[in-house]
Design a protein around this motif. Structure first.
Motif, PDB file in Angstrom:
ATOM      1  N   ARG A 106     -32.740  -6.026 -35.556  1.00 42.89           N
ATOM      2  CA  ARG A 106     -31.635  -6.065 -36.514  1.00 42.89           C
ATOM      3  C   ARG A 106     -32.086  -5.870 -37.958  1.00 42.89           C
ATOM      4  O   ARG A 106     -31.256  -5.697 -38.846  1.00 42.89           O
ATOM      5  CB  ARG A 106     -30.851  -7.367 -36.364  1.00 42.89           C
ATOM      6  N   GLN A 113     -23.262  -7.601 -38.441  1.00 48.82           N
ATOM      7  CA  GLN A 113     -24.291  -6.598 -38.728  1.00 48.82           C
ATOM      8  C   GLN A 113     -23.724  -5.446 -39.542  1.00 48.82           C
ATOM      9  O   GLN A 113     -24.436  -4.833 -40.347  1.00 48.82           O
ATOM     10  CB  GLN A 113     -24.876  -6.072 -37.413  1.00 48.82           C
ATOM     11  N   HIS A 115     -23.738  -0.942 -33.514  1.00 47.25           N
ATOM     12  CA  HIS A 115     -23.298  -2.327 -33.666  1.00 47.25           C
ATOM     13  C   HIS A 115     -21.791  -2.403 -33.894  1.00 47.25           C
ATOM     14  O   HIS A 115     -21.126  -3.327 -33.406  1.00 47.25           O
ATOM     15  CB  HIS A 115     -24.041  -2.989 -34.826  1.00 47.25           C
TER      16      HIS A 115
END
Length: 570
Positions: free
Chosen positions: A385, A160, A152
């Protein structure tokens, strides 16, 4: 499980701060040397964060208006964008840094700092469960540098990576549960409330699951501990969270209820960015060593391709073994079982609405199929996520596992050495890539010149609909501060897209419109082409030939852009 500490917390934090800074500089090399000339990671979504940092500074500090007054993208269409102001934490913290170093360096500094802060805060949580700073660093390393969060970071997903408030929230929630008092309730409320303001995707995929898992587990396992004091201070925590988040989230809730955000519902299936079952066990296809293992690399590439930076879910072979050992050794310990439960449930959540194995989707419904029917979850498309939450708790288990193994060694002098060997083993297996990729962030001379021009006018930039070019257009907009006719932050409304189509029709050869006569009344002074990033070069070339035939030779041209002046046309 709360281990008696031989090392004070400040010493643990100092040790981990020094170690994490060194490891960050090593694993992100050569980024530290290019903070002012490149974007850390690929030239992708990081440019969106650069734009938003600049936008908050421009609107709040220079124009004294709300950042929700969105008038610099999709020009001449304007809208009130409560989505961007619902997640203000990163951009508010960036204001003083942007003032001194500009948005690009600020973004790079924040990104690198996140690795250090994630490590140190995870170590602070681990300090509660393992006695040595070296063992706490195992938890910090797994949380800060696991393959998912590193991917990420490379992809530019600052929201994130900005995750250090997660371990702090867990730490203060645990303290609140086991020792209810006003201090713990305030700290838990503040850390969790601030984390909610990091990013709306984080709210859905990390914050809400974190609070849900915590309250369900401890509320059931420790149900005999319910009393008035615990209820009172949990209530205080809830009030603190509400006071922090509601001023920012309420306008978005109102827009949602009024039906103004229907365009946020995505057509992308959640299975695209859900974890493939095999992905838990396959390292990054960009790993500096494993990428040379052809069969493993081909499988990793295939599993990652649907989303690449979104689809890296490797849990770590050694990490899983250590976590399993810790869970088995401490299977009667409530805290260890809490960590293990969150890892297990979180992995099921990451699998999305249906089981996917080796890119084949089976008609086996999973819990997320129900979750995505909840309000606001229809906006989401990235159940993977929740890996942030999974890797934090997996790192805690790994640290406890290393501690349990090392304690079996008779020679005390060997224990720290073995602990460090485990640390570097886990860092190595989780490597996403090395060295850290860097994206060119050169600002063309033309963009520098118009940045010094305070006149009010806009730019028509082409292509309008290609994501890679869009990211560069956002970045340059953060530099020159003039409105542009396209681009996107998060999602675009149908009205915004209609405005973009209307502008684009002016430069489409098939429409035969007078470019100058149509653009001049809109105060669009320049038409800018981005050939270096365009995929549909045929359409772009046709548009450029059409514009050049009407506006004459380019006013500016380099290897990045070609610019035509509307006002100086023949």
């Amino acid at each position: 499980m709360q281990t008696k500490q031989n090392t004070p917390l400040w010493a643990t934090l100092l040790f981990n701060l020094i170690l994490s800074v060194f490891i960050t500089l090593l694993l992100t090399a050569p980024a530290i040397s290019f903070l002012d000339s490149h974007v850390v990671g690929y030239p992708h979504d990081g440019f969106e964060y650069v734009f938003k940092m600049d936008w908050f500074y421009e609107t709040l500090i220079e124009r004294h208006i709300s950042p929700a007054n969105f008038d610099h993208l999709q020009y001449p269409y304007t809208e009130t964008n409560h989505y961007i102001t619902a997640s203000p934490l990163i951009y508010t913290l960036s204001l003083p840094v942007v003032r001194h170093w500009g948005p690009l360096q600020t973004y790079n500094i924040f990104l690198l700092a996140c690795f250090v802060l994630n490590w140190v805060c995870a170590a602070a949580l681990a300090h509660r469960f393992v006695p040595s700073p070296i063992f706490t660093s195992v938890a910090g390393a797994v949380f800060a540098f696991n393959a998912n969060i590193f991917a990420h970071a490379v992809g530019g997903h600052m929201g994130q990576v900005f995750a250090f408030l997660v371990p702090l929230s867990v730490l203060f929630l645990l303290r609140l549960w086991h020792k209810p008092n006003l201090r713990h309730s305030l700290l838990a409320g503040i850390t969790f409330g601030l984390y909610v303001l990091t990013d709306l995707k984080i709210v859905a995929y990390v914050a809400i699951p974190l609070l849900g898992f915590f309250m369900l587990y401890w509320g059931i396992v420790d149900r005999k501990q319910w009393n008035k004091a615990r209820l009172l201070y949990l209530g205080v925590t809830a009030v603190v969270i509400a006071v922090i988040v509601l001023p920012f989230l309420t306008p978005l809730f109102i827009d949602k209820v009024q039906g103004n955000l229907a365009y946020f519902k995505t057509d992308v299936p959640a299975t695209k960015h859900a974890a493939d079952l095999l992905a838990f066990f396959i390292p990054s296809p960009e790993h500096p060593l494993f990428k040379n293992w052809q069969g493993l690399n081909e499988l990793g590439t295939r599993l990652a391709l649907p989303g690449w930076h979104e689809n890296i879910f490797f849990l770590g072979w050694a990490t899983l073994a250590l976590a399993a050992f810790a869970a088995f050794q401490n299977r009667k310990d409530k805290a260890v079982m809490y960590f293990a439960t969150v890892v297990l449930i979180g992995c099921i959540f990451m699998l999305g609405p249906a089981l996917k194995v080796n890119e084949k989707i089976y008609s086996i419904p999973l819990p997320y199929a129900l979750i995505q029917k909840l309000p606001f979850y229809e906006w989401g498309r990235t159940p993977g996520r929740i890996a942030t939450l999974v890797m934090l708790h997996l790192g805690m288990l790994a640290a406890i596992g290393v501690n349990a193994l090392v304690e079996k060694i008779r020679w005390s002098s060997l224990k720290p050495v073995v602990g460090l060997l485990f640390l570097f083993l886990l860092l190595f297996e989780h490597l996403y890539t090395w060295p850290m990729p860097l994206g060119a962030a050169t600002v063309p001379t033309f963009m520098q010149e118009i940045a010094a021009d305070s006149s009010d006018y806009a730019l028509l930039e082409l292509p309008m609909w290609e994501y890679r070019c869009d990211r560069y257009q956002l970045y340059y907009a953060a530099y020159h501060h003039h409105p542009i006719t396209g681009s996107v932050v998060s999602r675009r409304s149908l009205e915004a897209e209609e405005s973009m189509h209307a502008i684009e029709r002016i430069v489409m050869p098939t429409n035969g419109l007078d470019v100058h006569a149509n653009l001049s009344p809109l105060d669009i002074r320049y038409v800018v082409f981005y050939p270096f990033c365009a995929e549909d070069t045929q359409t772009l070339t046709a548009q450029q030939d059409y514009v050049e035939a009407q506006l004459g030779t380019p006013a500016y041209q380099d290897e990045w852009i070609t610019v035509y002046s509307v006002f100086d046309s023949p």
